[in-house]
Scaffold this motif. Structure first.
Motif, PDB file in Angstrom:
ATOM      1  N   ALA A  38      43.095  13.048  25.865  1.00  0.00           N
ATOM      2  CA  ALA A  38      43.922  14.288  26.427  1.00  0.00           C
ATOM      3  C   ALA A  38      43.045  15.365  27.062  1.00  0.00           C
ATOM      4  CB  ALA A  38      44.919  14.965  25.271  1.00  0.00           C
ATOM      5  N   GLN A  39      41.832  15.329  26.301  1.00  0.00           N
ATOM      6  CA  GLN A  39      40.930  16.658  26.707  1.00  0.00           C
ATOM      7  C   GLN A  39      39.659  16.224  27.030  1.00  0.00           C
ATOM      8  OE1 GLN A  39      41.000  19.021  23.084  1.00  0.00           O
ATOM      9  NE2 GLN A  39      43.233  19.016  23.110  1.00  0.00           N
ATOM     10  N   PRO A  40      39.269  15.291  28.037  1.00  0.00           N
ATOM     11  CA  PRO A  40      38.199  14.861  28.372  1.00  0.00           C
ATOM     12  C   PRO A  40      37.391  15.603  28.794  1.00  0.00           C
ATOM     13  CG  PRO A  40      39.577  13.966  30.091  1.00  0.00           C
ATOM     14  CD  PRO A  40      40.420  14.813  29.019  1.00  0.00           C
ATOM     15  N   HIS A  41      35.869  15.348  28.897  1.00  0.00           N
ATOM     16  CA  HIS A  41      34.815  16.428  29.643  1.00  0.00           C
ATOM     17  C   HIS A  41      34.717  15.761  30.960  1.00  0.00           C
ATOM     18  CE1 HIS A  41      31.430  18.613  30.662  1.00  0.00           C
ATOM     19  NE2 HIS A  41      30.622  17.546  30.832  1.00  0.00           N
ATOM     20  N   LYS A  42      34.692  16.690  31.946  1.00  0.00           N
ATOM     21  CA  LYS A  42      34.574  15.971  33.314  1.00  0.00           C
ATOM     22  C   LYS A  42      33.727  16.850  34.017  1.00  0.00           C
ATOM     23  CE  LYS A  42      38.981  16.828  33.537  1.00  0.00           C
ATOM     24  NZ  LYS A  42      39.518  16.954  32.137  1.00  0.00           N
ATOM     25  N   GLU A 195      30.411  28.904  24.830  1.00  0.00           N
ATOM     26  CA  GLU A 195      29.555  28.082  25.936  1.00  0.00           C
ATOM     27  C   GLU A 195      29.626  26.553  25.769  1.00  0.00           C
ATOM     28  OE1 GLU A 195      25.755  30.023  25.755  1.00  0.00           O
ATOM     29  OE2 GLU A 195      26.347  31.735  26.600  1.00  0.00           O
ATOM     30  N   ASN A 196      29.426  25.872  26.760  1.00  0.00           N
ATOM     31  CA  ASN A 196      29.164  24.483  26.821  1.00  0.00           C
ATOM     32  C   ASN A 196      30.316  23.765  26.531  1.00  0.00           C
ATOM     33  OD1 ASN A 196      26.235  24.690  27.584  1.00  0.00           O
ATOM     34  ND2 ASN A 196      25.754  25.410  25.243  1.00  0.00           N
ATOM     35  N   ILE A 197      31.470  24.304  27.007  1.00  0.00           N
ATOM     36  CA  ILE A 197      32.653  23.354  26.412  1.00  0.00           C
ATOM     37  C   ILE A 197      32.647  22.112  26.851  1.00  0.00           C
ATOM     38  CG2 ILE A 197      35.117  23.664  27.051  1.00  0.00           C
ATOM     39  CD1 ILE A 197      35.033  26.564  27.352  1.00  0.00           C
ATOM     40  N   ASP A 198      33.145  21.250  25.998  1.00  0.00           N
ATOM     41  CA  ASP A 198      33.040  19.715  26.242  1.00  0.00           C
ATOM     42  C   ASP A 198      34.327  19.303  25.508  1.00  0.00           C
ATOM     43  OD1 ASP A 198      32.360  17.441  26.968  1.00  0.00           O
ATOM     44  OD2 ASP A 198      30.310  17.466  26.410  1.00  0.00           O
ATOM     45  N   TRP A 199      34.076  18.420  24.426  1.00  0.00           N
ATOM     46  CA  TRP A 199      35.285  18.154  23.663  1.00  0.00           C
ATOM     47  C   TRP A 199      35.506  19.195  23.046  1.00  0.00           C
ATOM     48  CZ3 TRP A 199      33.003  12.820  22.202  1.00  0.00           C
ATOM     49  CH2 TRP A 199      33.299  11.805  23.151  1.00  0.00           C
ATOM     50  N   ILE A 200      36.891  19.900  23.122  1.00  0.00           N
ATOM     51  CA  ILE A 200      37.392  21.129  22.551  1.00  0.00           C
ATOM     52  C   ILE A 200      38.832  21.014  21.933  1.00  0.00           C
ATOM     53  CG2 ILE A 200      38.060  22.148  24.581  1.00  0.00           C
ATOM     54  CD1 ILE A 200      37.072  24.967  23.336  1.00  0.00           C
ATOM     55  N   ASN A 218      34.354  23.216  19.102  1.00  0.00           N
ATOM     56  CA  ASN A 218      33.716  22.563  20.345  1.00  0.00           C
ATOM     57  C   ASN A 218      32.488  21.720  19.994  1.00  0.00           C
ATOM     58  OD1 ASN A 218      33.196  22.250  23.312  1.00  0.00           O
ATOM     59  ND2 ASN A 218      31.821  23.790  23.224  1.00  0.00           N
ATOM     60  N   TRP A 219      32.710  20.369  20.432  1.00  0.00           N
ATOM     61  CA  TRP A 219      31.754  19.323  20.282  1.00  0.00           C
ATOM     62  C   TRP A 219      31.080  19.324  21.511  1.00  0.00           C
ATOM     63  CZ3 TRP A 219      36.321  18.950  17.730  1.00  0.00           C
ATOM     64  CH2 TRP A 219      36.410  19.043  16.350  1.00  0.00           C
TER      65      TRP A 219
END
Length: 391
Positions: A38-42, A195-200, A218-219
């Motif tokens: 549902a929340q992939p990093h792109k 910052e650095n939003i990824d898997w959140i 946020n990981w």
């Protein structure tokens, strides 16, 4: 108590072995593969993808129907339902549409009626809507590939969640937080210091009718071994206070979530500074945990009582008890555990995979005594300890 003498692990080797055997969702607390979907990093804002849905789309009278809740996991949509289950809201950061089963019209946030190609259908608890509604109201175009397969432009600029009909949208690019009731277009509450939003993920809760708290985790980094926690206090739909803590390289993997608050005040951790904050944003009390414990690190606050605070630095991940009004603190595990176990905890490198700090879990407080359980992966027995206040 038996200690595995070969507890020293070579960091790089252990990390590679762990990641080769463990799905990444198993390394991050409380997350499942579906959450990551549902929340992939792109790398780019929009990606054309073919998606396999658990609930197959279908055609009826020439109209393509799609499972709206499942589909929302791949685009900037959030689905909510009224308490009486009469209406369903399809929400986005720019629009909201209300639908109802067996009604061939919808209503948008401005109150405008939208004619549908067909009425929404509920099958085995799953709500299906005409795909043309998504194109018309949200600009989401998709192609049915047959059965459970669809192709669409996957675009998630926001991560979202809701609480009692209030929706929250966090912009991945700039940290802007939007909020608004289901059925309305959300407005900005301010910017989150992240910052650095990824898997959140974000988790909202309600303090009172005009006050909410957002806990965001946020990981980030490869392979997502850095963790940032943010707590945001919102009053009258504006951010009035926030705090951020960070840790890296798996250290502190056994740390718990920060306690919600104490006596109506919200607990906000900002690095090593703990503040108790009134729902309006006024700071009531500040604790400098670095000065109190002598540890230079970011902290988690695991308990706040009239008689003490329990705090844990991320890297060493060992609990301290702090007096709430005097400048006193004490490290707990040396007063509870045997000499061999104390040596194991003191010598185990904090940056190694498998490090769990003191392995103590706080269970409660009664008659001036604290109860802890001890569960270390390298030791053969689990124990419960009673700890007397040292002050």
């Amino acid at each position: 108590m038996i200690v595995n003498k070969s507890y020293k692990i070579v960091g790089a080797t252990a990390l590679a072995l762990t990641l080769s055997l463990t799905p990444i969702s198993g390394l991050l607390p409380d997350l499942t593969p579906s959450v990551f979907a549902a929340q992939p990093h792109k790398e780019t804002p929009t990606v054309s993808s073919k998606i396999e849905l658990k609930n197959s789309s279908f055609k009826k009278n020439g109209v393509l129907y799609v499972p709206i809740k499942e589909l929302s996991e791949y685009v900037d949509l959030h689905i909510t339902q009224t308490p009486n289950k009469k209406y369903v809201y399809i929400n986005s950061p720019l629009e909201s549409v209300r639908i109802a089963p067996k009604q061939s019209k919808a209503v948008n946030a401005e109150g405008t009626t939208i004619a549908l190609e067909g009425s929404p259908i509920v099958k085995q608890g799953v709500t299906y809507v005409p795909s043309s509604l998504l194109a018309k109201s949200f600009g989401i175009k998709l192609k049915w590939e047959g059965k459970s397969s669809i192709s669409l432009q996957v675009n998630q600029q926001y991560v979202s969640n809701s609480f009692e009909g209030m929706l929250f949208w966090l912009n991945r690019d700039n940290g802007t937080l939007l909020m608004g009731q289901a059925g309305s277009i959300p407005k900005s509450a301010g910017k989150v210091e992240i910052e650095n939003i990824d898997w959140i993920r974000i988790q909202p809760r309600k303090i009172n009718p005009s006050t909410f708290v957002i806990d965001a985790t946020n990981w980030h980094g490869e392979p997502h071994i850095h963790e940032t926690r943010i707590r945001v206090l919102i009053n009258d739909r504006k951010i009035v206070k926030q705090g951020v803590t960070n840790f890296s390289n798996f250290a502190g993997m056994n740390t718990k979530s920060n306690v919600n608050g104490f006596k109506g005040n919200v607990a906000i951790m900002n690095g090593s500074k703990l503040q108790l904050v009134h729902p309006t944003g006024k700071v009531v009390k500040t604790y400098n945990l670095e000065a109190l414990t002598g540890v230079k690190d970011d902290f988690v606050v695991e308990a706040i009582e009239n008689d003490f605070l329990l705090v844990r630095p991320y890297i060493e991940s060992t609990l301290f008890i702090v007096h709430p009004t005097r400048n006193k603190s004490a490290l707990i595990y040396p007063d509870l555990l045997d000499e061999q176990t104390i040596k194991l905890i003191a010598e185990y490198p904090p940056n190694e995979v498998g490090y769990v700090g003191d392995a103590l879990t706080y269970k409660g407080y009664n008659n001036k005594k604290l109860t802890f359980t001890f569960n270390h992966p390298l030791l053969s027995s689990n124990k419960t300890y009673s700890y007397t206040l040292p002050f």
